[in-house]
Structures are given as structure tokens and as C-alpha cells.
Design an enzyme around this catalytic site. Structure first.
Site, short mmCIF file in Angstrom:
data_model
loop_
_atom_site.label_atom_id
_atom_site.label_comp_id
_atom_site.label_asym_id
_atom_site.label_seq_id
_atom_site.Cartn_x
_atom_site.Cartn_y
_atom_site.Cartn_z
N TRP A 93 1.46 5.18 39.53
CA TRP A 93 0.69 5.17 40.77
C TRP A 93 1.37 6.09 41.77
O TRP A 93 2.58 6.36 41.68
CB TRP A 93 0.57 3.76 41.33
CG TRP A 93 1.86 3.09 41.71
CD1 TRP A 93 2.62 2.26 40.92
CD2 TRP A 93 2.56 3.20 42.97
NE1 TRP A 93 3.73 1.85 41.61
CE2 TRP A 93 3.72 2.40 42.87
CE3 TRP A 93 2.31 3.88 44.16
CZ2 TRP A 93 4.63 2.28 43.91
CZ3 TRP A 93 3.22 3.76 45.21
CH2 TRP A 93 4.37 2.97 45.07
N GLU A 136 13.91 0.98 51.97
CA GLU A 136 13.43 1.86 50.88
C GLU A 136 13.66 3.33 51.22
O GLU A 136 13.97 4.14 50.34
CB GLU A 136 11.94 1.61 50.62
CG GLU A 136 11.60 0.23 50.09
CD GLU A 136 11.96 0.04 48.62
OE1 GLU A 136 12.37 1.03 47.96
OE2 GLU A 136 11.86 -1.09 48.14
N GLU A 174 11.38 5.15 42.75
CA GLU A 174 11.64 4.41 43.98
C GLU A 174 11.17 5.18 45.22
O GLU A 174 10.78 4.57 46.22
CB GLU A 174 13.14 4.10 44.10
CG GLU A 174 13.65 3.06 43.12
CD GLU A 174 13.43 1.65 43.62
OE1 GLU A 174 13.34 1.47 44.85
OE2 GLU A 174 13.35 0.74 42.79
N HIS A 177 8.02 4.18 47.10
CA HIS A 177 7.93 2.94 47.86
C HIS A 177 8.01 3.19 49.36
O HIS A 177 7.17 2.73 50.14
CB HIS A 177 9.06 1.98 47.44
CG HIS A 177 9.04 1.64 45.99
ND1 HIS A 177 10.05 0.95 45.36
CD2 HIS A 177 8.13 1.90 45.02
CE1 HIS A 177 9.76 0.80 44.08
NE2 HIS A 177 8.60 1.37 43.86
N GLU A 227 17.80 -5.32 42.71
CA GLU A 227 16.42 -5.10 42.26
C GLU A 227 15.64 -6.41 42.26
O GLU A 227 14.46 -6.45 42.61
CB GLU A 227 16.39 -4.47 40.87
CG GLU A 227 16.92 -3.05 40.82
CD GLU A 227 15.96 -2.03 41.43
OE1 GLU A 227 14.91 -2.41 41.97
OE2 GLU A 227 16.27 -0.82 41.35
N THR A 230 14.80 -7.22 45.95
CA THR A 230 13.67 -6.45 46.49
C THR A 230 12.36 -6.89 45.85
O THR A 230 11.31 -6.88 46.51
CB THR A 230 13.89 -4.95 46.31
OG1 THR A 230 14.22 -4.66 44.95
CG2 THR A 230 15.01 -4.45 47.21
N ASP A 259 7.15 -2.65 40.50
CA ASP A 259 8.13 -1.62 40.15
C ASP A 259 9.54 -2.18 40.17
O ASP A 259 10.35 -1.91 39.28
CB ASP A 259 8.05 -0.48 41.18
CG ASP A 259 7.17 0.67 40.72
OD1 ASP A 259 6.49 0.54 39.69
OD2 ASP A 259 7.17 1.71 41.41
N GLU A 260 9.85 -2.93 41.22
CA GLU A 260 11.20 -3.48 41.35
C GLU A 260 11.53 -4.41 40.19
O GLU A 260 12.66 -4.44 39.69
CB GLU A 260 11.35 -4.22 42.68
CG GLU A 260 11.01 -3.41 43.92
CD GLU A 260 12.03 -2.33 44.24
OE1 GLU A 260 12.92 -2.07 43.42
OE2 GLU A 260 11.93 -1.75 45.34
N HIS A 263 12.41 -2.32 37.17
CA HIS A 263 13.75 -1.75 37.32
C HIS A 263 14.83 -2.83 37.15
O HIS A 263 15.89 -2.56 36.58
CB HIS A 263 13.89 -1.08 38.68
CG HIS A 263 12.98 0.10 38.85
ND1 HIS A 263 12.60 0.59 40.09
CD2 HIS A 263 12.36 0.88 37.94
CE1 HIS A 263 11.81 1.63 39.92
NE2 HIS A 263 11.64 1.83 38.63
#
Length: 394
Positions: A93, A136, A174, A177, A227, A230, A259-260, A263
Site C-alpha cells: 500500500w 514515525e 516504515e 507510516h 515493533e 507500535t 505493518d508493525e 515487522h
């Protein structure tokens, strides 16, 4: 005032080697800008650039040199087991997927709708959202930190080792974000973007020292913890945005949280592998990291006005339930279980002490948190420059 996440726990110094800070203004943080008058910003213009900085005895290159070979030997494993947690750029995305389309004839209507929805969100929610965005946006600092770690750093800036490829691609993922949250906040019209931009510049200029000592054992434990932190924070801002009826913002925060989480999975797999190869060294590193306390990446946050900006932001996040001391304990408990720390065998006497310390820590943190909450001072109102100086309860 609500509990400060960076100062919520203290442990007896005899448990593990201590890292005592220098006694400059406070035991933890020395702010370069200490003026308290309304002319602070004008006075700062007359002084050379000097951001807030943390001052303590720094330890560097604490990993035994021979252990660098462990990470060199894991490059093939990392390619097969860690790089798979990255997504191809064409399948990722992008911020524009969630924002008004500037080439669309309905662009202004889309912006108007975004602004109308944002009016339903209270000021204290925006404090947390802005703080998360600023955290971020300090991404250059985090890539720099990863590239201080012995044995896994990107030695050339374009190295083809698996560790270097991961760091650059992780950074690229990252980077979306902060871009997305920044653009949303700009379009919302609810916040003072210039003050936010100054805060970002101060924060990147200040850097961070998570006390990982150029040591990838400590570094990957730290990133595993962060991670997940977040993931929790963005997940909670998504949930609250939904409760206020802003479904687009809920989607934005939820996507970042996803996403976090991905990760987090990669970093926890690295530490899991270290426990398999070197359980003694890894459990002692985990105990050391937790003894020093996992500091938040943006703990040197500053806007040119508020010397205690991070503490105030953290207090609002605690009060809203976005990220709390209870979450801190839950993350450690999750990681201890994820890595089967209680079941480790064949440890040295020092390793067993570290194992006992870590496994007994989550309930101890909870007790300390409950005690601190019981002693918490009465809430007070604090002005936030991000909100044009409007006051928010902390």
C-alpha cells in the site's frame, strides 16, 4: 499526572551491571534548552543549534568480537527466513491509497469530508496521533541505530548482505507510516503543522540512545519490543478513531498497525534463532535490556517550548489507553512466552539468574504500575503547541 512510561520501573542495582546517568539537571534527561520565559524561542534564535540530548555513560561495542561470526553465519538463514517478511513494492500500500486524490475533480469534496470527520475527534486524541506520527517521522534515526550494530550493519550503504537488505527495505516500508499520518494531519486542519515540523526536526537532530551498545543481541531485542509496542499503539488509535466515527482514519491506523505486526514477527524470529544458537548469551542480553528499561524511540521529543513534551504526550497516551504501563508488562510477558525463556536449559549460573529475573519481571512491573497509579498526582492541564497552545489534561 498519569504515569510516565520511561520512569515507571526501577530495579535493585545489584541484579545486573548498572548504567548510571550523569547527574546533569536530572538523573535521566538533560535538556539543552532550559529557558522558561515566554521569549524562549526568540532567545533560542540567538544560540547555535543545540537540541535536547540524553547524557549518560555510554557503553559501546559490548558484544564479544568472536560472536560477530554468528551473524555472518546467519546471512543465508536471514535471506530465507527474514526477507520473506518484506512485501514487494508493487504489492505494498502507499499513502495515496488512503488520501484524497489530487487529480480527481472531487478532490476538494474529499478533503472537506476528511475535515468534517476529523472534527469529531477530541484534542487529546490528536495529541496521541501527532506524537505517534512524529515518532514515525524520526525514521532516519532508527535506520542509523540499526546500522551501528556490529556484524549486521550496512557497511557500504548498498550492501547486498541479507542484514543490509532487510534494514533498507524495512526502512522503506516504515517510511510510508509517517508520510501517511503527516498528510492526514495536514489536511485535517486540526493541528499546528509548523510546530509539528519543528518537533520532527528537533527529534531527528537529537537522535536516540536505546543503550543497545552496538550489540545486535540487544538491538534485535529492542526492536522486537518496539515493533510490538507500535503495533499496540497504532491498533488502539485505530479502535478509537472507529469509535468516534472516522472510519478512514481507523483504516489508516489499522493498516500501519498491520505493518508493525509483520515487522515484529521478523525481529522476534531473529531473537528466537539467537536463543537456539546461544541461549546463555541471549537470555543475559534480554535481562540486561530489561534492567535498563526499554526507552521509547521519541524520548527526546521537543518542540522548542515544552521541556517535558515526551512525558506529557506519554501521560495522555496512558490516560486514553493508547499505550500504557500495563502494555509494557504485557509485551515482555508475550516475548518471554514467544521465546520460551522459562524452558531454557543448559544455562550458566549467570544465565539462570538472568532467566529468573526476566521471567519474574512482568508481574513485578504490574505491581509497580498499580502502586504508581495509586500515588499518581491529580491530573492537570498542559498546553500543547501542536494544538495551537490549547490545553489538554495529562
Amino acid at each position: 499526572m498519569a504515569l510516565s512510561l520511561n520512569s515507571m520501573i526501577s530495579f535493585p542495582s545489584h541484579k545486573l551491571p548498572s548504567h548510571k546517568p550523569l547527574n546533569l539537571r536530572s538523573s535521566r534527561l538533560f535538556m539543552a534548552s532550559t529557558l522558561h520565559s515566554t521569549s524562549k524561542e526568540a532567545e533560542n534564535l540567538k544560540k547555535p543549534y543545540c537540541p535536547p540530548r540524553e547524557v549518560h555513560v555510554q557503553v559501546t561495542h559490548s558484544m564479544a568480537p568472536q560472536k560477530i561470526e554468528i551473524f555472518k553465519s546467519l546471512e543465508g538463514w536471514a535471506e530465507e527466513n527474514i526477507l520473506v517478511h518484506l512485501k514487494p513494492v508493487e504489492k505494498c500500500w502507499q499513502p495515496q491509497d488512503f488520501l484524497p486524490d489530487p487529480k480527481s475533480e472531487g478532490f476538494y469534496e474529499q478533503v472537506k469530508e476528511l475535515r468534517e470527520k476529523s472534527k469529531e475527534l477530541p484534542d487529546d486524541y490528536f495529541v496521541v496521533l501527532v506524537g505517534d506520527m512524529i515518532t514515525e517521522e524520526a525514521l532516519p534515526t532508527y535506520q542509523t541505530m540499526l546500522n551501528t550494530l556490529d556484524g549486521v550493519r550496512d557497511e557500504t550503504g548498498a550492501s547486498l548482505t541479507s542484514w543490509a537488505v532487510w534494514t533498507r527495505a524495512w526502512t522503506a516500508e516504515e517510511n510510508r507510516h509517517g508520510d501517511l499520518l503527516n498528510k492526514y494531519l495536514y489536511l485535517s486542519g486540526r493541528v499546528d503543522m509548523k510546530q509539528i515540523e519543528k518537533t520532527i526536526q528537533y527529534l531527528i537532530g537529537s537522535g536516540m540512545d536505546p543503550k543497545t551498545e552496538n550489540n545486535p543481541y540487544l538491538g534485535f531485542i529492542y526492536t522486537s519490543f518496539q515493533e510490538r509496542a507500535t503495533f499496540i499503539s497504532h491498533g488502539n488509535t485505530a479502535r478509537q478513531a472507529k469509535e468516534y466515527g472516522d472510519m478512514k482514519l481507523a483504516q489508516i491506523c489499522g493498516t500501519i498497525a498491520s505493518d508493525e505486526k509483520r515487522h515484529e514477527t521478523a525481529y522476534t524470529k531473529i531473537v528466537e534463532k539467537l536463543f537456539e544458537i546461544d541461549p546463555d548469551g541471549t537470555v543475559m542480553a534480554l535481562a540486561d535490556m530489561m534492567k535498563k528499561k526499554v526507552s521509547m524511540p521519541a524520548h527526546l521529543m521537543y518542540d522548542g517550548r515544552d521541556d517535558n513534551l515526551f512525558e506529557h504526550f506519554s501521560a495522555v497516551a496512558q490516560r486514553l489507553g493508547v499505550y500504557t504501563a500495563r502494555d509494557y508488562a504485557a509485551i515482555l510477558e508475550f516475548l518471554v512466552g514467544r521465546w520460551d525463556v522459562e524452558k531454557l536449559g543448559g544455562l550458566s549460573a549467570e544465565g539462570r539468574r538472568a532467566q529468573d529475573f526476566v521471567c519474574g519481571l512482568p508481574p513485578r512491573i504490574r505491581r509497580l504500575e498499580e502502586r504508581a497509579q495509586g500515588k499518581a498526582k491529580q491530573a492537570s492541564a498542559v498546553p500543547f503547541s501542536w494544538l495551537f497552545g490549547r490545553e489538554v489534561m495529562v
